[in-house]
Design a protein around this motif. Structure first.
Motif, PDB file in Angstrom:
ATOM      1  N   VAL A  47      -2.272   5.920  -3.352  1.00 54.04           N
ATOM      2  CA  VAL A  47      -0.822   5.799  -3.199  1.00 54.04           C
ATOM      3  C   VAL A  47      -0.336   6.676  -2.044  1.00 54.04           C
ATOM      4  O   VAL A  47       0.471   6.241  -1.215  1.00 54.04           O
ATOM      5  CB  VAL A  47      -0.102   6.172  -4.515  1.00 54.04           C
ATOM      6  CG1 VAL A  47       1.389   6.322  -4.303  1.00 54.04           C
ATOM      7  CG2 VAL A  47      -0.393   5.125  -5.578  1.00 54.04           C
ATOM      8  N   ARG A  48      -0.849   7.899  -1.954  1.00 53.12           N
ATOM      9  CA  ARG A  48      -0.457   8.789  -0.854  1.00 53.12           C
ATOM     10  C   ARG A  48      -0.812   8.188   0.500  1.00 53.12           C
ATOM     11  O   ARG A  48      -0.015   8.228   1.434  1.00 53.12           O
ATOM     12  CB  ARG A  48      -1.147  10.145  -1.015  1.00 53.12           C
ATOM     13  CG  ARG A  48      -0.577  10.977  -2.136  1.00 53.12           C
ATOM     14  CD  ARG A  48      -1.262  12.320  -2.292  1.00 53.12           C
ATOM     15  NE  ARG A  48      -1.220  13.058  -1.035  1.00 53.12           N
ATOM     16  CZ  ARG A  48      -2.226  13.805  -0.579  1.00 53.12           C
ATOM     17  NH1 ARG A  48      -3.336  13.903  -1.259  1.00 53.12           N
ATOM     18  NH2 ARG A  48      -2.108  14.453   0.547  1.00 53.12           N
ATOM     19  N   LYS A  49      -2.008   7.616   0.605  1.00 53.91           N
ATOM     20  CA  LYS A  49      -2.436   7.031   1.882  1.00 53.91           C
ATOM     21  C   LYS A  49      -1.591   5.823   2.253  1.00 53.91           C
ATOM     22  O   LYS A  49      -1.227   5.642   3.416  1.00 53.91           O
ATOM     23  CB  LYS A  49      -3.913   6.652   1.832  1.00 53.91           C
ATOM     24  CG  LYS A  49      -4.824   7.861   1.863  1.00 53.91           C
ATOM     25  CD  LYS A  49      -6.272   7.467   1.894  1.00 53.91           C
ATOM     26  CE  LYS A  49      -7.155   8.707   1.975  1.00 53.91           C
ATOM     27  NZ  LYS A  49      -8.569   8.352   2.095  1.00 53.91           N
ATOM     28  N   VAL A  50      -1.273   4.998   1.272  1.00 57.87           N
ATOM     29  CA  VAL A  50      -0.445   3.818   1.546  1.00 57.87           C
ATOM     30  C   VAL A  50       0.952   4.249   1.990  1.00 57.87           C
ATOM     31  O   VAL A  50       1.502   3.719   2.967  1.00 57.87           O
ATOM     32  CB  VAL A  50      -0.369   2.890   0.307  1.00 57.87           C
ATOM     33  CG1 VAL A  50       0.701   1.838   0.470  1.00 57.87           C
ATOM     34  CG2 VAL A  50      -1.717   2.243   0.054  1.00 57.87           C
ATOM     35  N   LEU A  51       1.541   5.203   1.292  1.00 60.58           N
ATOM     36  CA  LEU A  51       2.874   5.669   1.668  1.00 60.58           C
ATOM     37  C   LEU A  51       2.871   6.308   3.056  1.00 60.58           C
ATOM     38  O   LEU A  51       3.807   6.121   3.838  1.00 60.58           O
ATOM     39  CB  LEU A  51       3.400   6.660   0.627  1.00 60.58           C
ATOM     40  CG  LEU A  51       3.723   6.057  -0.738  1.00 60.58           C
ATOM     41  CD1 LEU A  51       4.119   7.149  -1.716  1.00 60.58           C
ATOM     42  CD2 LEU A  51       4.805   5.009  -0.624  1.00 60.58           C
ATOM     43  N   ARG A  52       1.827   7.037   3.380  1.00 60.28           N
ATOM     44  CA  ARG A  52       1.711   7.645   4.705  1.00 60.28           C
ATOM     45  C   ARG A  52       1.626   6.561   5.787  1.00 60.28           C
ATOM     46  O   ARG A  52       2.276   6.648   6.824  1.00 60.28           O
ATOM     47  CB  ARG A  52       0.485   8.546   4.769  1.00 60.28           C
ATOM     48  CG  ARG A  52       0.393   9.352   6.048  1.00 60.28           C
ATOM     49  CD  ARG A  52      -0.825  10.250   6.084  1.00 60.28           C
ATOM     50  NE  ARG A  52      -0.949  11.024   4.850  1.00 60.28           N
ATOM     51  CZ  ARG A  52      -2.115  11.304   4.255  1.00 60.28           C
ATOM     52  NH1 ARG A  52      -3.236  10.880   4.777  1.00 60.28           N
ATOM     53  NH2 ARG A  52      -2.151  12.012   3.154  1.00 60.28           N
ATOM     54  N   THR A  53       0.840   5.517   5.526  1.00 56.15           N
ATOM     55  CA  THR A  53       0.709   4.414   6.473  1.00 56.15           C
ATOM     56  C   THR A  53       2.040   3.695   6.664  1.00 56.15           C
ATOM     57  O   THR A  53       2.425   3.375   7.796  1.00 56.15           O
ATOM     58  CB  THR A  53      -0.357   3.412   5.993  1.00 56.15           C
ATOM     59  OG1 THR A  53      -1.595   4.112   5.837  1.00 56.15           O
ATOM     60  CG2 THR A  53      -0.543   2.268   6.970  1.00 56.15           C
ATOM     61  N   LEU A  54       2.759   3.465   5.579  1.00 55.55           N
ATOM     62  CA  LEU A  54       4.064   2.809   5.672  1.00 55.55           C
ATOM     63  C   LEU A  54       5.052   3.665   6.463  1.00 55.55           C
ATOM     64  O   LEU A  54       5.835   3.140   7.268  1.00 55.55           O
ATOM     65  CB  LEU A  54       4.613   2.516   4.277  1.00 55.55           C
ATOM     66  CG  LEU A  54       3.871   1.441   3.482  1.00 55.55           C
ATOM     67  CD1 LEU A  54       4.411   1.375   2.057  1.00 55.55           C
ATOM     68  CD2 LEU A  54       3.983   0.095   4.166  1.00 55.55           C
ATOM     69  N   ALA A  55       5.026   4.965   6.254  1.00 55.90           N
ATOM     70  CA  ALA A  55       5.922   5.856   6.991  1.00 55.90           C
ATOM     71  C   ALA A  55       5.613   5.825   8.489  1.00 55.90           C
ATOM     72  O   ALA A  55       6.530   5.821   9.314  1.00 55.90           O
ATOM     73  CB  ALA A  55       5.808   7.274   6.460  1.00 55.90           C
ATOM     74  N   ARG A  56       4.351   5.800   8.832  1.00 54.04           N
ATOM     75  CA  ARG A  56       3.968   5.726  10.249  1.00 54.04           C
ATOM     76  C   ARG A  56       4.452   4.424  10.888  1.00 54.04           C
ATOM     77  O   ARG A  56       4.886   4.411  12.025  1.00 54.04           O
ATOM     78  CB  ARG A  56       2.452   5.840  10.396  1.00 54.04           C
ATOM     79  CG  ARG A  56       1.933   7.230  10.173  1.00 54.04           C
ATOM     80  CD  ARG A  56       0.439   7.277  10.359  1.00 54.04           C
ATOM     81  NE  ARG A  56      -0.083   8.565   9.954  1.00 54.04           N
ATOM     82  CZ  ARG A  56      -1.341   8.808   9.628  1.00 54.04           C
ATOM     83  NH1 ARG A  56      -2.210   7.807   9.655  1.00 54.04           N
ATOM     84  NH2 ARG A  56      -1.735   9.994   9.275  1.00 54.04           N
ATOM     85  N   ARG A  57       4.352   3.333  10.155  1.00 59.46           N
ATOM     86  CA  ARG A  57       4.806   2.052  10.695  1.00 59.46           C
ATOM     87  C   ARG A  57       6.310   2.020  10.887  1.00 59.46           C
ATOM     88  O   ARG A  57       6.814   1.392  11.799  1.00 59.46           O
ATOM     89  CB  ARG A  57       4.364   0.915   9.775  1.00 59.46           C
ATOM     90  CG  ARG A  57       2.893   0.636   9.856  1.00 59.46           C
ATOM     91  CD  ARG A  57       2.533  -0.597   9.128  1.00 59.46           C
ATOM     92  NE  ARG A  57       1.099  -0.834   9.244  1.00 59.46           N
ATOM     93  CZ  ARG A  57       0.507  -1.922   8.831  1.00 59.46           C
ATOM     94  NH1 ARG A  57       1.212  -2.872   8.246  1.00 59.46           N
ATOM     95  NH2 ARG A  57      -0.783  -2.051   8.978  1.00 59.46           N
ATOM     96  N   ARG A  58       7.055   2.690   9.994  1.00 55.39           N
ATOM     97  CA  ARG A  58       8.523   2.735  10.128  1.00 55.39           C
ATOM     98  C   ARG A  58       8.939   3.538  11.344  1.00 55.39           C
ATOM     99  O   ARG A  58       9.969   3.277  11.936  1.00 55.39           O
ATOM    100  CB  ARG A  58       9.139   3.346   8.883  1.00 55.39           C
ATOM    101  CG  ARG A  58       9.580   2.294   7.892  1.00 55.39           C
ATOM    102  CD  ARG A  58      10.343   2.906   6.762  1.00 55.39           C
ATOM    103  NE  ARG A  58       9.394   2.999   5.648  1.00 55.39           N
ATOM    104  CZ  ARG A  58       9.327   3.996   4.791  1.00 55.39           C
ATOM    105  NH1 ARG A  58      10.149   5.012   4.882  1.00 55.39           N
ATOM    106  NH2 ARG A  58       8.450   3.995   3.832  1.00 55.39           N
ATOM    107  N   GLU A  59       8.138   4.535  11.725  1.00 52.48           N
ATOM    108  CA  GLU A  59       8.458   5.364  12.881  1.00 52.48           C
ATOM    109  C   GLU A  59       8.379   4.585  14.195  1.00 52.48           C
ATOM    110  O   GLU A  59       9.039   4.913  15.143  1.00 52.48           O
ATOM    111  CB  GLU A  59       7.506   6.565  12.948  1.00 52.48           C
ATOM    112  CG  GLU A  59       7.745   7.577  11.862  1.00 52.48           C
ATOM    113  CD  GLU A  59       6.713   8.690  11.900  1.00 52.48           C
ATOM    114  OE1 GLU A  59       5.824   8.663  12.768  1.00 52.48           O
ATOM    115  OE2 GLU A  59       6.791   9.580  11.035  1.00 52.48           O
ATOM    116  N   ARG A  60       7.573   3.565  14.229  1.00 49.07           N
ATOM    117  CA  ARG A  60       7.368   2.802  15.459  1.00 49.07           C
ATOM    118  C   ARG A  60       8.546   1.976  15.822  1.00 49.07           C
ATOM    119  O   ARG A  60       9.423   1.566  15.336  1.00 49.07           O
ATOM    120  CB  ARG A  60       6.156   1.865  15.321  1.00 49.07           C
ATOM    121  CG  ARG A  60       4.881   2.631  15.226  1.00 49.07           C
ATOM    122  CD  ARG A  60       3.721   1.685  15.151  1.00 49.07           C
ATOM    123  NE  ARG A  60       2.482   2.438  14.980  1.00 49.07           N
ATOM    124  CZ  ARG A  60       1.324   1.875  14.846  1.00 49.07           C
ATOM    125  NH1 ARG A  60       1.189   0.587  14.869  1.00 49.07           N
ATOM    126  NH2 ARG A  60       0.258   2.599  14.709  1.00 49.07           N
TER     127      ARG A  60
END
Length: 60
Positions: A47-60
Motif C-alpha cells: 500500500v505504501r509503495k502504491v501510494l508513493r507511486t500515485l503521488a509521484r504521478r500527480r506531481e508530473r
C-alpha cells in the motif's frame, strides 16, 4: 490503471520425489500468528509503495 512489471525473476530447485517427502515430514508447520503478521506487513508495504507511486504521478 495499469501496472507495469519491469523485471520478473523466477527461481526453482528440482528435487527427487523421495527427498521432497522426507523434507515435508521433518519440517514443522508455520505458526498461524507469524503468517498473519507477515501478511499484514506485506500488505502495508504494498500500500505504501502504491501510494508513493500515485503521488509521484500527480506531481508530473
Amino acid at each position: 490503471m495499469t501496472v507495469e512489471i519491469r523485471q520478473l525473476i523466477i527461481r526453482a530447485v528440482a528435487e527427487p520425489a523421495s527427498e521432497r517427502r522426507e523434507a515435508q515430514d521433518t519440517a514443522p508447520p508455520p505458526p498461524a500468528r507469524v503468517a498473519a503478521v507477515d501478511r499484514d506487513a506485506i500488505v502495508t508495504e504494498c500500500v505504501r509503495k502504491v501510494l508513493r507511486t500515485l503521488a509521484r504521478r500527480r506531481e508530473r
